[in-house]
Design a protein around this motif. Structure first.
Motif, mmCIF file in Angstrom:
data_model
loop_
_atom_site.group_PDB
_atom_site.id
_atom_site.type_symbol
_atom_site.label_atom_id
_atom_site.label_comp_id
_atom_site.label_asym_id
_atom_site.label_seq_id
_atom_site.Cartn_x
_atom_site.Cartn_y
_atom_site.Cartn_z
ATOM 1 N N TYR A 1 0.837 -1.206 0.000
ATOM 2 C CA TYR A 1 0.000 0.000 0.000
ATOM 3 C C TYR A 1 0.865 1.248 0.000
ATOM 4 C CZ TYR A 1 -3.677 3.268 1.258
ATOM 5 O OH TYR A 1 -4.557 4.318 1.263
ATOM 6 N N ASN B 1 2.389 6.778 -1.403
ATOM 7 C CA ASN B 1 1.255 5.878 -1.553
ATOM 8 C C ASN B 1 1.384 5.187 -2.899
ATOM 9 O OD1 ASN B 1 -1.605 5.685 -2.972
ATOM 10 N ND2 ASN B 1 -1.858 5.270 -0.797
ATOM 11 N N LYS C 1 -2.679 1.381 5.584
ATOM 12 C CA LYS C 1 -2.796 2.749 5.099
ATOM 13 C C LYS C 1 -2.466 3.794 6.152
ATOM 14 C CE LYS C 1 -7.777 3.007 6.048
ATOM 15 N NZ LYS C 1 -9.098 3.290 5.457
#
Length: 124
Positions: free
Chosen positions: A32, A52, A102
Motif C-alpha cells: 500500500y 502511496n 494505510k
C-alpha cells in the motif's frame, strides 16, 4: 512475502546529487505504501520520505523537504529517492520499506518489509 533490493548508494561531495532505487518483488499486490528511512551511526532509524503506491501521494521529513523527491515506477515495481544538495548530515544507510496498511507513513513500525540498506556517504 515481499523482497526489497536497494541500489545506487555511494560517496558524493556536499552539494552533489544521488539517486537510490528500490526494486520490489514477490507478493507486491499487498503493498500500500513504500518509504525510505535512514540510519546514521549511533542514531535511530528515521523517516525520510514515503509514497502511496496507487495514488502517488508523497510525504517528507522536514529535514529533506525541497531537496529530496520520492517517486515510483509501477511497471517496474520500483521506488526511487532523488537526493539533491546533499549535506554531510544526510550521510547514512538508506533503507527501503514496504507496508500493507494505510496508516502512518512516517513510523517504521507500520512497515512490514525492509531492504538490506544502501550506504550514502557525503564527504569532501
Amino acid at each position: 512475502q515481499v523482497q526489497l533490493v536497494e541500489s545506487g548508494g555511494g560517496l558524493v561531495q556536499p552539494g552533489d546529487s544521488l539517486r537510490v532505487s528500490c526494486a520490489a518483488s514477490g507478493r507486491t499486490s499487498s503493498i500500500y505504501k513504500m518509504g525510505w528511512f535512514r540510519q546514521a551511526p549511533g542514531k535511530e532509524r528515521e523517516f525520510v520520505a514515503a509514497i502511496n503506491w496507487s495514488g502517488g501521494t508523497t510525504y517528507y521529513a522536514d529535514s529533506v523537504k525541497g531537496r529530496f523527491t520520492i517517486s515510483r515506477d509501477n511497471a517496474k515495481i520500483t521506488v526511487y529517492l532523488q537526493m539533491n544538495s546533499l549535506q554531510p548530515e544526510d550521510a547514512a544507510v538508506y533503507y527501503c520499506a514496504a507496508g500493507g496498511g494505510k496508516f502512518s507513513y512516517r513510523m517504521k513500525s507500520f512497515y512490514d518489509y525492509w531492504g538490506q540498506g544502501t550506504q550514502v556517504t557525503v564527504s569532501s
